[in-house]
Design a protein around this motif. Structure first.
Motif, PDB file in Angstrom:
ATOM      1  N   UNK A   1       0.634  -1.343   0.001  1.00 20.07           N
ATOM      2  CA  UNK A   1      -0.211   0.092  -0.049  1.00 20.07           C
ATOM      3  C   UNK A   1       1.026   1.185   0.127  1.00 20.07           C
TER       4      UNK A   1
ATOM      5  N   UNK B   1       2.125   1.866  -3.362  1.00 25.19           N
ATOM      6  CA  UNK B   1       0.997   2.181  -4.196  1.00 25.19           C
ATOM      7  C   UNK B   1       0.855   3.726  -4.021  1.00 25.19           C
TER       8      UNK B   1
ATOM      9  N   UNK C   1       0.744   6.524  -7.034  1.00 25.58           N
ATOM     10  CA  UNK C   1      -0.211   7.412  -7.097  1.00 25.58           C
ATOM     11  C   UNK C   1       0.385   8.825  -7.315  1.00 25.58           C
TER      12      UNK C   1
ATOM     13  N   UNK D   1       2.164   9.337 -10.545  1.00 28.47           N
ATOM     14  CA  UNK D   1       1.000   9.310 -11.443  1.00 28.47           C
ATOM     15  C   UNK D   1       0.302  10.951 -11.630  1.00 28.47           C
TER      16      UNK D   1
ATOM     17  N   UNK E   1       2.713  13.016 -13.339  1.00 30.14           N
ATOM     18  CA  UNK E   1       2.696  12.841 -14.761  1.00 30.14           C
ATOM     19  C   UNK E   1       1.291  13.396 -15.413  1.00 30.14           C
ATOM     20  N   UNK E   2       0.342  13.416 -14.707  1.00 27.46           N
ATOM     21  CA  UNK E   2      -0.768  14.036 -15.357  1.00 27.46           C
ATOM     22  C   UNK E   2      -0.761  15.589 -15.350  1.00 27.46           C
TER      23      UNK E   2
ATOM     24  N   UNK F   1       8.426  11.393 -13.858  1.00 26.52           N
ATOM     25  CA  UNK F   1       7.087  10.456 -13.285  1.00 26.52           C
ATOM     26  C   UNK F   1       7.162   9.200 -13.852  1.00 26.52           C
ATOM     27  N   UNK F   2       7.148   8.862 -14.921  1.00 29.17           N
ATOM     28  CA  UNK F   2       6.847   7.784 -15.864  1.00 29.17           C
ATOM     29  C   UNK F   2       8.264   6.817 -15.176  1.00 29.17           C
TER      30      UNK F   2
ATOM     31  N   UNK G   1       7.326   5.728 -11.651  1.00 28.97           N
ATOM     32  CA  UNK G   1       6.266   4.925 -11.596  1.00 28.97           C
ATOM     33  C   UNK G   1       6.561   3.491 -12.142  1.00 28.97           C
TER      34      UNK G   1
ATOM     35  N   UNK H   1       6.405   0.064 -10.160  1.00 31.55           N
ATOM     36  CA  UNK H   1       5.800  -1.150 -10.624  1.00 31.55           C
ATOM     37  C   UNK H   1       6.692  -2.287 -10.295  1.00 31.55           C
TER      38      UNK H   1
END
Lengths: 88, 199
Positions: A11, A14, A18, A21, A24-25, A36-37, A40, A44
């Motif tokens: 968690x 995770x 988030x 992410x 990245x947005x 950011x990618x 991420x 992962x």
């Protein structure tokens, strides 16, 4: 108790995923997004390893290594495109 | 609570959020990067569902190759999406109708694990009774050994052993035609065509 520890770790990873992410947005520049990618992808890889420990399967570590490689290739391609607007 | 289930729920919600963001964002380069994140997320979800082969494919194709292919498409176009695109109402209607028909179709499916489901009473008994793997061998102590203890490990193995050839052949056809399409789309333009385009 053992599984609970793994779940907490997953968690926490995770939450980090988030956050990257959201960057990245939202990220104003392309470099924010590339970073950011990349972050991420690292998250992962860690998440996969933790899921492997939860399910007690060693095959997950192989996939985690593949993720690391793919992530590196994607990052290099993205940066090359940002720098020169071309891939070759 | 089952930790894998909890992680699945969170990861699926994240995947939906990423997909919507990738569509909503106007910077196409950022959209490509979000699609890369989406591919990695889907690969983790597949791994979480213990579908290792799908996960491998999704990681290498979805996160790696698709990102690079989308980037090479961006080298031929701009990196900004045109703003002010109006919504196409008939398309929305078609999508809604198709979606409701599909959901209606799933409601008629047999219950999960139902032994009377058509999948279990049609050809499955034939597959299960096949002679695959029943090779007798004399071992060193004189006893007769049979591979896999008289049966294949599971039904999937029985089907795959018998029908793998067709599977692989048409997979190869699909991948070959995809490769031909990519070469046609991404080949360097000839000097003549480029002059015509410049004029």
């Amino acid at each position: 108790m053992n599984i609970d520890g793994h779940l907490i770790a997953a968690l926490l990873v995770l939450i980090g995923a988030i956050l990257s992410m959201i960057r990245a947005a939202a990220g104003p520049t392309s470099y924010d997004r590339v970073l950011a990618v990349n972050v991420f992808g690292t998250k992962a890889v860690m998440l996969l390893a933790i899921i492997g420990f939860i399910g007690d399967r060693s095959g997950f570590l192989d996939i985690a290594i593949l993720y690391g490689l793919v992530n590196f290739i994607a990052t290099v391609a993205l940066l090359r495109f940002v720098e020169t607007k071309r891939l070759t | 609570m089952d930790p894998v289930l909890l992680l699945d729920v969170i990861l699926l919600l994240l995947a939906v959020t990423t997909a919507i963001t990738a569509m909503a964002i106007r910077d196409l380069l950022g959209s490509v990067m979000l699609m890369g994140i989406y591919g990695l997320l889907m690969a983790v979800i597949w791994a979480d569902l213990f579908a290792m082969d799908v996960s491998f494919t999704e990681a290498s194709v979805g996160a790696g190759a698709a990102t690079i292919l989308l980037l090479s498409a961006l080298t031929r176009t701009g990196t900004r999406e045109r703003t002010g695109g109006d919504h196409h109402l008939p398309a929305l209607v078609v999508v809604l109708i198709t979606g409701s028909v599909l959901i209606h179709g799933t409601s008629q499916m047999p219950a999960f694990g139902d032994p009377q489901a058509p999948a279990h009473i049609h050809v499955a008994p034939h597959y299960l009774s096949q002679d695959i793997g029943k090779v007798s061998q004399k071992s060193s102590d004189g006893a007769t050994r049979r591979d896999f203890g008289d049966h294949v490990p599971n039904t999937v193995t029985a089907v795959l052993t018998a029908y793998r050839g067709y599977d692989t052949m048409f997979e190869t056809v699909v991948i070959f035609s995809a490769g031909v399409c990519l070469v046609l789309l991404l080949r360097p333009r000839s000097p003549l065509r480029r002059e015509q385009a410049d004029e």
